[in-house]
Design a protein around this motif. Structure first.
Motif, PDB file in Angstrom:
ATOM      1  N   LEU A   1      10.781  13.594   1.477  1.00 38.92           N
ATOM      2  CA  LEU A   1      10.622  14.285   0.198  1.00 38.92           C
ATOM      3  C   LEU A   1       9.130  14.438  -0.087  1.00 38.92           C
ATOM      4  CD1 LEU A   1      12.321  15.384  -2.228  1.00 38.92           C
ATOM      5  CD2 LEU A   1      11.836  13.219  -3.369  1.00 38.92           C
ATOM      6  N   TRP A   2       8.663  15.680  -0.172  1.00 42.58           N
ATOM      7  CA  TRP A   2       7.251  15.955  -0.405  1.00 42.58           C
ATOM      8  C   TRP A   2       6.992  16.194  -1.890  1.00 42.58           C
ATOM      9  CZ3 TRP A   2       2.834  15.107   1.690  1.00 42.58           C
ATOM     10  CH2 TRP A   2       1.705  15.866   1.397  1.00 42.58           C
ATOM     11  N   ASP A   3       7.656  17.183  -2.461  1.00 43.41           N
ATOM     12  CA  ASP A   3       7.508  17.512  -3.882  1.00 43.41           C
ATOM     13  C   ASP A   3       8.846  17.371  -4.610  1.00 43.41           C
ATOM     14  OD1 ASP A   3       4.780  18.141  -4.068  1.00 43.41           O
ATOM     15  OD2 ASP A   3       5.120  20.164  -3.290  1.00 43.41           O
ATOM     16  N   ASP A   4       8.780  17.097  -5.895  1.00 48.46           N
ATOM     17  CA  ASP A   4       9.989  17.096  -6.717  1.00 48.46           C
ATOM     18  C   ASP A   4      10.664  18.470  -6.609  1.00 48.46           C
ATOM     19  OD1 ASP A   4       9.173  14.618  -7.503  1.00 48.46           O
ATOM     20  OD2 ASP A   4       8.517  15.216  -9.502  1.00 48.46           O
ATOM     21  N   GLY A   5      11.944  18.458  -6.446  1.00 52.43           N
ATOM     22  CA  GLY A   5      12.667  19.716  -6.365  1.00 52.43           C
ATOM     23  C   GLY A   5      12.796  20.267  -4.964  1.00 52.43           C
ATOM     24  N   ASP A   6      12.178  19.606  -3.987  1.00 53.02           N
ATOM     25  CA  ASP A   6      12.301  20.079  -2.606  1.00 53.02           C
ATOM     26  C   ASP A   6      13.741  20.012  -2.109  1.00 53.02           C
ATOM     27  OD1 ASP A   6       9.691  20.730  -2.307  1.00 53.02           O
ATOM     28  OD2 ASP A   6       9.142  19.040  -1.025  1.00 53.02           O
TER      29      ASP A   6
ATOM     30  N   GLY B   1       0.759  -1.247   0.000  1.00 55.22           N
ATOM     31  CA  GLY B   1       0.000   0.000   0.000  1.00 55.22           C
ATOM     32  C   GLY B   1       0.782   1.286   0.000  1.00 55.22           C
ATOM     33  N   LEU B   2       2.116   1.238  -0.032  1.00 54.30           N
ATOM     34  CA  LEU B   2       2.880   2.485  -0.116  1.00 54.30           C
ATOM     35  C   LEU B   2       2.634   3.137  -1.477  1.00 54.30           C
ATOM     36  CD1 LEU B   2       6.332   1.491   1.457  1.00 54.30           C
ATOM     37  CD2 LEU B   2       4.544   2.919   2.476  1.00 54.30           C
ATOM     38  N   PRO B   3       2.686   4.472  -1.549  1.00 52.32           N
ATOM     39  CA  PRO B   3       2.433   5.154  -2.826  1.00 52.32           C
ATOM     40  C   PRO B   3       3.445   4.747  -3.898  1.00 52.32           C
ATOM     41  CG  PRO B   3       2.411   6.708  -0.995  1.00 52.32           C
ATOM     42  CD  PRO B   3       2.928   5.417  -0.452  1.00 52.32           C
ATOM     43  N   SER B   4       2.998   4.766  -5.127  1.00 51.33           N
ATOM     44  CA  SER B   4       3.891   4.459  -6.246  1.00 51.33           C
ATOM     45  C   SER B   4       5.088   5.397  -6.246  1.00 51.33           C
ATOM     46  CB  SER B   4       3.120   4.594  -7.558  1.00 51.33           C
ATOM     47  OG  SER B   4       3.971   4.380  -8.660  1.00 51.33           O
ATOM     48  N   CYS B   5       6.269   4.825  -6.403  1.00 53.36           N
ATOM     49  CA  CYS B   5       7.529   5.595  -6.420  1.00 53.36           C
ATOM     50  C   CYS B   5       7.750   6.365  -5.130  1.00 53.36           C
ATOM     51  CB  CYS B   5       7.576   6.547  -7.612  1.00 53.36           C
ATOM     52  SG  CYS B   5       7.520   5.711  -9.201  1.00 53.36           S
ATOM     53  N   LEU B   6       7.040   5.979  -4.077  1.00 58.45           N
ATOM     54  CA  LEU B   6       7.141   6.632  -2.767  1.00 58.45           C
ATOM     55  C   LEU B   6       6.897   8.130  -2.876  1.00 58.45           C
ATOM     56  CD1 LEU B   6      10.203   4.748  -1.209  1.00 58.45           C
ATOM     57  CD2 LEU B   6       7.770   4.179  -1.066  1.00 58.45           C
TER      58      LEU B   6
ATOM     59  N   ASP C   1      -1.282  14.767  -4.381  1.00 62.56           N
ATOM     60  CA  ASP C   1      -2.264  15.667  -4.982  1.00 62.56           C
ATOM     61  C   ASP C   1      -1.655  16.516  -6.096  1.00 62.56           C
ATOM     62  OD1 ASP C   1      -4.291  14.808  -3.267  1.00 62.56           O
ATOM     63  OD2 ASP C   1      -3.664  16.222  -1.699  1.00 62.56           O
ATOM     64  N   ARG C   2      -0.359  16.534  -6.188  1.00 64.89           N
ATOM     65  CA  ARG C   2       0.295  17.307  -7.237  1.00 64.89           C
ATOM     66  C   ARG C   2       0.155  16.564  -8.563  1.00 64.89           C
ATOM     67  NH1 ARG C   2       6.700  19.084  -7.259  1.00 64.89           N
ATOM     68  NH2 ARG C   2       6.578  20.521  -9.018  1.00 64.89           N
ATOM     69  N   PRO C   3      -0.242  17.248  -9.641  1.00 66.90           N
ATOM     70  CA  PRO C   3      -0.469  16.572 -10.933  1.00 66.90           C
ATOM     71  C   PRO C   3       0.741  15.801 -11.444  1.00 66.90           C
ATOM     72  CG  PRO C   3      -1.371  18.793 -10.986  1.00 66.90           C
ATOM     73  CD  PRO C   3      -0.592  18.683  -9.707  1.00 66.90           C
TER      74      PRO C   3
END
Length: 223
Positions: A161-166, A32-37, A42-44
């Motif tokens: 890591l929340w968003d790409d580029g963080d 059940g972990l999110p895909s690619c962690l 919610d980010r597109p």
């Protein structure tokens, strides 16, 4: 022969870790972990640790390549044909050092995956991104050491890591890889009890696992 076995064992461990990373980033295998962690789902467009997996996946074959034996590639015809078989000890030791250095980078990659995964698991089961509620004492020490070294404050509202580029993940890899060869680093201190247990477990004194522990210790001490 011992350095050949050491490099071979490192390659096999890297392959094993590569499979575990693949399972972590695939929901069908990660319970059940999110895909690619991915942190912010919610980010597109959000890649999570997909790029980091590609990085690690390219390192693993290199370690397998370095694990090829030198024992059957001995030089011949030295000393005017007097020495037909010469020692490959120096070459094997140099390759072993190279393999250990690359493995440090790979372990750093793996630690970032684990840090992100336990953060996300904590949110799923305990509604918090702080996983220290459910990790064992020794694992908490390692987790805290990783977060301290990469200077990522533990936050119950956000994973590593929340968003790409963080974050500049390459810099985090470099920090962790450097800490693995620094005997005064918090990560080495956190792993000390585990390494000590491996050294004193019921394994043969000449086994590959013992050689890896001892070689890593000698590398840390600069020998």
């Amino acid at each position: 022969m011992s350095m050949d076995r050491l490099r071979q064992s490192i390659g096999l461990m890297a392959k094993h870790l590569d499979v575990q990373i693949a399972q972590l980033v695939t929901p069908e295998f990660s319970n059940g972990l999110p895909s690619c962690l991915i942190g912010n789902q919610d980010r597109p467009v959000n890649m999570g640790l997909k790029g980091l997996q590609l990085c690690g996946n390219s390192i693993m074959p290199y370690l397998l390549f370095l694990g090829q034996p030198m024992a059957d590639r001995f030089a011949t015809h030295a000393e005017q044909y007097n020495q037909n078989v010469n020692s490959m000890g120096l070459t094997c030791a140099q390759l072993a050092r190279q393999s250990v250095n690359v493995m440090n980078q790979y372990i750093a990659v793996c630690l970032l995956f684990v840090a992100q995964a336990v953060d996300l698991r904590g949110k799923i089961h305990f509604n918090t991104y702080d996983p220290r509620l459910y990790l064992s004492t020794s694992t908490v020490q390692t987790y805290e050491a990783v977060r301290t070294i990469v200077q990522a404050e533990i936050d119950s509202s956000r994973p590593y890591l929340w968003d790409d580029g963080d974050r500049a993940v390459d810099k985090d890899i470099a920090k962790l890889a450097g800490s693995l060869v620094d005997e005064n680093s918090p990560l080495v201190a956190a792993l000390h009890s585990t390494v000590k247990q491996l050294r004193h477990s019921k394994i043969k004194p000449d086994s590959s696992l013992t050689k890896i522990c001892d070689y890593g210790s000698n590398t840390t001490n600069g020998s």
